[in-house]
Design a protein around this motif. Sequence first.
Motif, short mmCIF file in Angstrom:
data_model
loop_
_atom_site.label_atom_id
_atom_site.label_comp_id
_atom_site.label_asym_id
_atom_site.label_seq_id
_atom_site.Cartn_x
_atom_site.Cartn_y
_atom_site.Cartn_z
N UNK A 150 7.12 16.16 6.96
CA UNK A 150 6.55 15.71 8.23
C UNK A 150 5.34 14.81 8.00
N UNK A 151 4.46 15.20 7.08
CA UNK A 151 3.27 14.39 6.80
C UNK A 151 3.67 13.03 6.21
N UNK A 152 4.69 13.00 5.37
CA UNK A 152 5.14 11.73 4.80
C UNK A 152 5.74 10.84 5.89
N UNK A 158 0.81 -1.21 0.00
CA UNK A 158 0.00 0.00 0.00
C UNK A 158 0.85 1.27 0.00
N UNK A 159 2.17 1.14 -0.19
CA UNK A 159 3.07 2.28 -0.06
C UNK A 159 2.70 3.43 -0.99
N UNK A 160 2.57 3.14 -2.29
CA UNK A 160 2.29 4.22 -3.24
C UNK A 160 0.94 4.86 -2.98
N UNK A 161 -0.04 4.06 -2.60
CA UNK A 161 -1.35 4.65 -2.33
C UNK A 161 -1.30 5.54 -1.10
N UNK A 162 -0.56 5.14 -0.08
CA UNK A 162 -0.41 5.99 1.11
C UNK A 162 0.23 7.32 0.75
N UNK A 163 1.22 7.27 -0.14
CA UNK A 163 1.90 8.50 -0.54
C UNK A 163 0.95 9.41 -1.32
N UNK A 164 0.18 8.83 -2.23
CA UNK A 164 -0.75 9.65 -3.02
C UNK A 164 -1.80 10.31 -2.13
N UNK A 165 -2.23 9.63 -1.07
CA UNK A 165 -3.19 10.23 -0.14
C UNK A 165 -2.59 11.44 0.57
N UNK A 166 -1.33 11.33 1.00
CA UNK A 166 -0.66 12.44 1.68
C UNK A 166 -0.53 13.63 0.73
N UNK A 167 -0.08 13.37 -0.49
CA UNK A 167 0.12 14.46 -1.45
C UNK A 167 -1.21 15.11 -1.82
N UNK A 168 -2.27 14.31 -1.93
CA UNK A 168 -3.59 14.87 -2.23
C UNK A 168 -4.05 15.79 -1.12
N UNK A 169 -3.90 15.35 0.13
CA UNK A 169 -4.33 16.18 1.27
C UNK A 169 -3.56 17.49 1.33
N UNK A 170 -2.31 17.47 0.85
CA UNK A 170 -1.47 18.67 0.89
C UNK A 170 -1.65 19.53 -0.36
N UNK A 171 -2.55 19.13 -1.26
CA UNK A 171 -2.79 19.86 -2.52
C UNK A 171 -1.54 19.88 -3.41
N UNK A 172 -0.82 18.77 -3.40
CA UNK A 172 0.33 18.60 -4.28
C UNK A 172 -0.08 17.67 -5.41
#
Length: 409
Positions: free
Chosen positions: A171-173, A118-132
């Motif tokens: 920090x979020x990552x 689930x690594x890549x999906x976890x990363x995409x969720x963080x970036x989405x929440x940060x508006x990246x």
Amino acid sequence: MGILREDVVVISPAEKAGDPTVISVNCPDKTGLGCDLCRIVLHFGLSIARGDGKWCYIVLWVDGKTNTRWDLLEKRLLEVCPSYFSTSGIDYYRPANQQPKRLDVYLLKFWCSCVRKELLHDITLVLFDLELTIKRVKVSTTPDGKVMDLFFITDTRELLHTKERQGETILHLKTALGDILESCEIESAGEEITACSQGTSFLPSAITEDMFSLGLPARHPGGLLASDPISVTVDNSLSPSHTLIQILCQDHKGLIYDTMRTLKDYNIQVSYGRFFANRRGGCELDLFIVQADGKKIIDRNKQNALCSRLRMELFRPLRVAVVSRGPDTELLVANPVELSGRGRPLVFHDITLALKNLNIQIFSVEIGRHMICDREWEVYRILLDEGDSHHVSRNMIEEGVRKLLMGWE
């Protein structure tokens, strides 16, 4: 939610559980406004249950989520609405101003000590929440099991050049990935670095001919016959000044966006529209439209071309295939890019979620844009882990990814 910004965008929360949230937009009109609004709604993971719009007033009934950031959605919708201080009245797009503002690209580079499905999906969720926004991804797995990820991203807030914004991202990552994150860096991606990240621009001819055909196939991508109800008709008798386009088809995630994207690319103005989706999965659209010159579409060839294009775009809004890449298994997903240069939102998010649900690990990823059949496509090439891909059939992988992308699960 209150009334803000002169009532340009008003979001009225659902009165009780199960009811839709109502989004009202009241602003000067422009060609492609419906497309821009629907793209933002889709980007926030919302589905439009109903829609109504006349001239500069649009109302959308959307099915929301408990974690939807309504204040941020309101802000993003406001950004695509023409200014109230425009002196032109109706602001039609011109070729010179159709291109969105180019944001600076940054390279997010980090090492992880181990592979996690689930690594890549976890990363995409963080970036989405940060508006990246993810523009390109390069994922590599080393022989000792470590992972190096290169994400080329842009910042909607345009603050990623600051140490504070970079620190917030890292920090979020770290919070999301935990101890497996060994190091993380963010730097400006110059043209040389971006060029080196492009990967191969070559797509096998067999793939391009089958995946990117602009004709309707004999069977629906989901396995159903192509004769399944999908109707696009033109009527010039109901309005003295507008052409009516009536669409009957199966509902899918992003349906309104796909329709409005097609009309925007044809430089067609939607003066009035109504959308309704029923509980059986069907939907109806009535759109009163005019050409860029403000006149009805009288030419029969133009009518036929538009209807044919709409049928194709609604029948195959995304292309999904699982193929062999040498001895390995590769998942390909492609979506057409708007003439304005924007790609479909949340595609990589949905791909990673589908593979996570199938318990399949990603070995490497390439995202690039290709000119195929005189159109620009955003193509995702995902090389699947050799061991994981063998326990799930190719048909199951393709079906699972397609269903999640289309919102059929």
